[in-house]
Design a protein around this motif. Structure first.
Motif, PDB file in Angstrom:
ATOM      1  N   GLY A 161       5.060   8.567  -0.249  1.00 47.13           N
ATOM      2  CA  GLY A 161       4.078   7.546  -0.582  1.00 47.13           C
ATOM      3  C   GLY A 161       4.686   6.238  -1.056  1.00 47.13           C
ATOM      4  N   TYR A 162       5.989   6.103  -0.927  1.00 44.69           N
ATOM      5  CA  TYR A 162       6.703   4.904  -1.400  1.00 44.69           C
ATOM      6  C   TYR A 162       6.091   3.646  -0.783  1.00 44.69           C
ATOM      7  CZ  TYR A 162      10.908   2.185  -2.727  1.00 44.69           C
ATOM      8  OH  TYR A 162      11.792   1.275  -3.274  1.00 44.69           O
TER       9      TYR A 162
ATOM     10  N   GLY B  17       2.882   4.381   1.025  1.00 46.72           N
ATOM     11  CA  GLY B  17       3.467   4.691   2.319  1.00 46.72           C
ATOM     12  C   GLY B  17       3.108   6.086   2.798  1.00 46.72           C
ATOM     13  N   PRO B  18       3.686   6.517   3.923  1.00 48.40           N
ATOM     14  CA  PRO B  18       3.373   7.823   4.512  1.00 48.40           C
ATOM     15  C   PRO B  18       3.941   8.973   3.681  1.00 48.40           C
ATOM     16  CG  PRO B  18       5.156   6.767   5.709  1.00 48.40           C
ATOM     17  CD  PRO B  18       4.644   5.747   4.739  1.00 48.40           C
ATOM     18  N   PRO B  19       3.422  10.189   3.889  1.00 52.46           N
ATOM     19  CA  PRO B  19       3.877  11.355   3.127  1.00 52.46           C
ATOM     20  C   PRO B  19       5.377  11.609   3.242  1.00 52.46           C
ATOM     21  CG  PRO B  19       1.847  11.862   4.291  1.00 52.46           C
ATOM     22  CD  PRO B  19       2.299  10.520   4.786  1.00 52.46           C
ATOM     23  N   GLU B  20       5.948  11.321   4.412  1.00 51.57           N
ATOM     24  CA  GLU B  20       7.385  11.603   4.581  1.00 51.57           C
ATOM     25  C   GLU B  20       8.273  10.729   3.706  1.00 51.57           C
ATOM     26  OE1 GLU B  20       6.109   9.323   8.402  1.00 51.57           O
ATOM     27  OE2 GLU B  20       5.265  10.786   6.990  1.00 51.57           O
ATOM     28  N   THR B  21       7.712   9.659   3.127  1.00 50.73           N
ATOM     29  CA  THR B  21       8.469   8.822   2.186  1.00 50.73           C
ATOM     30  C   THR B  21       7.992   9.027   0.752  1.00 50.73           C
ATOM     31  OG1 THR B  21       6.961   6.912   2.362  1.00 50.73           O
ATOM     32  CG2 THR B  21       8.766   7.061   3.965  1.00 50.73           C
TER      33      THR B  21
ATOM     34  N   GLU C  98       0.845  -1.182   0.000  1.00 52.80           N
ATOM     35  CA  GLU C  98       0.000   0.000   0.000  1.00 52.80           C
ATOM     36  C   GLU C  98       0.887   1.241   0.000  1.00 52.80           C
ATOM     37  OE1 GLU C  98      -3.224   0.199  -0.320  1.00 52.80           O
ATOM     38  OE2 GLU C  98      -3.515  -1.990  -0.299  1.00 52.80           O
TER      39      GLU C  98
END
Length: 265
Positions: free
Chosen positions: A47-48, A41-45, A39
């Motif tokens: 969305g990776y 990932g988080p914004p700090e990555t 799914e």
């Protein structure tokens, strides 16, 4: 299942990821094709998405982002090579005729990465592991089994990777005009001339995924909107095909019946 629990030997392909315009479409496609779970990932990555197979990390998928100048990178799989020191390796790459595309940077506490092109133009990544070593399972259906450099000048490319990554290059036994990369005297990747493999294509690293049945997997890929580039054929290591996903990223699938490549650390 060949699980990887220790750091990869420097110079070994240790991770692959995919950049595409539509991350959700790619996540669904590879879920259906290989059984991956993943799914955004988080914004700090950015969305990776780290995709897993039976709970073990196998690959990453990310959305193509606009680069300086307004263009987005084309859909593509990138091979990452393990290094002890990404910053030092980036400097050696620059001094060895390569091009640094993205300078070394931290990825949370997971590790440190960079993106470069070798002296013949093939793009690859560097991964300096911290908390995350890379692929947690390899050589199993649905996971990476081989990484191969296709280049117009194998001699020049061999010199580059020896200088920059410390690997050695030698002809592969029983495979005419094919070379293998070795790290600590262990076969970790392949190399061949573009004139033999893909005339007219730019230099590139090709990711191979293991499958149980090449022909049936290709049929499933085509039904899902993928494209067949090289139909299934028998070769030294097994039965393989070269394909494109629906967004245009090229990869290979192989039912490996020959000696198992040295993918894991």
């Amino acid at each position: 299942m060949p699980e990887v629990t220790a750091p990869y030997v420097p110079g070994t392909p240790c991770w692959v990821d995919l950049v595409v315009p539509d991350q959700r479409e790619a996540l669904d496609f590879y879920r259906d094709l290989f059984g991956w779970q993943g799914e955004p990932g988080p914004p700090e990555t950015g969305g990776y998405a780290v995709c897993s197979l039976n709970g073990k990390a196998v690959a990453g998928i990310m959305t193509a982002m606009t680069q300086d100048g307004g263009s987005k990178p084309p859909p593509a799989w990138t091979t990452y090579l393990a290094v002890r020191d990404a910053d030092a390796t980036v400097q050696v790459i620059s001094n060895s005729g390569g091009t640094v595309l993205f300078e070394a940077m931290d990825v949370l506490a997971l590790g440190r990465m960079a993106i470069a092109a070798d002296s013949t133009g093939a793009v690859f990544g560097l991964w300096q592991a911290n908390e995350f070593h890379g692929c947690e399972v390899v050589n199993e259906p649905g996971s990476v089994v081989w990484n191969e450099l296709n280049t117009p000048d194998p001699d020049a490319a061999g010199r580059f990777y020896t200088a920059a990554l410390g690997v050695t290059v030698s002809p592969m036994e029983n495979a005419a005009d094919y070379f293998c990369f070795k790290a600590d005297d262990r076969m970790v990747g392949g190399m061949q001339n573009l004139d033999r493999s893909a005339p007219g294509s730019p230099a590139h690293w090709l990711t191979y995924f293991s499958v149980d049945d090449t022909d049936s997997k290709v049929d499933a890929l085509v039904r899902a909107g993928g494209t067949l580039i090289k139909p299934p054929f028998d070769m030294e290591a097994g039965r393989m095909a070269v394909v494109q996903d629906p967004q245009g990223a090229v990869f290979a699938v192989i039912d490996a019946t020959g000696p198992e490549p040295g993918q894991a650390a």
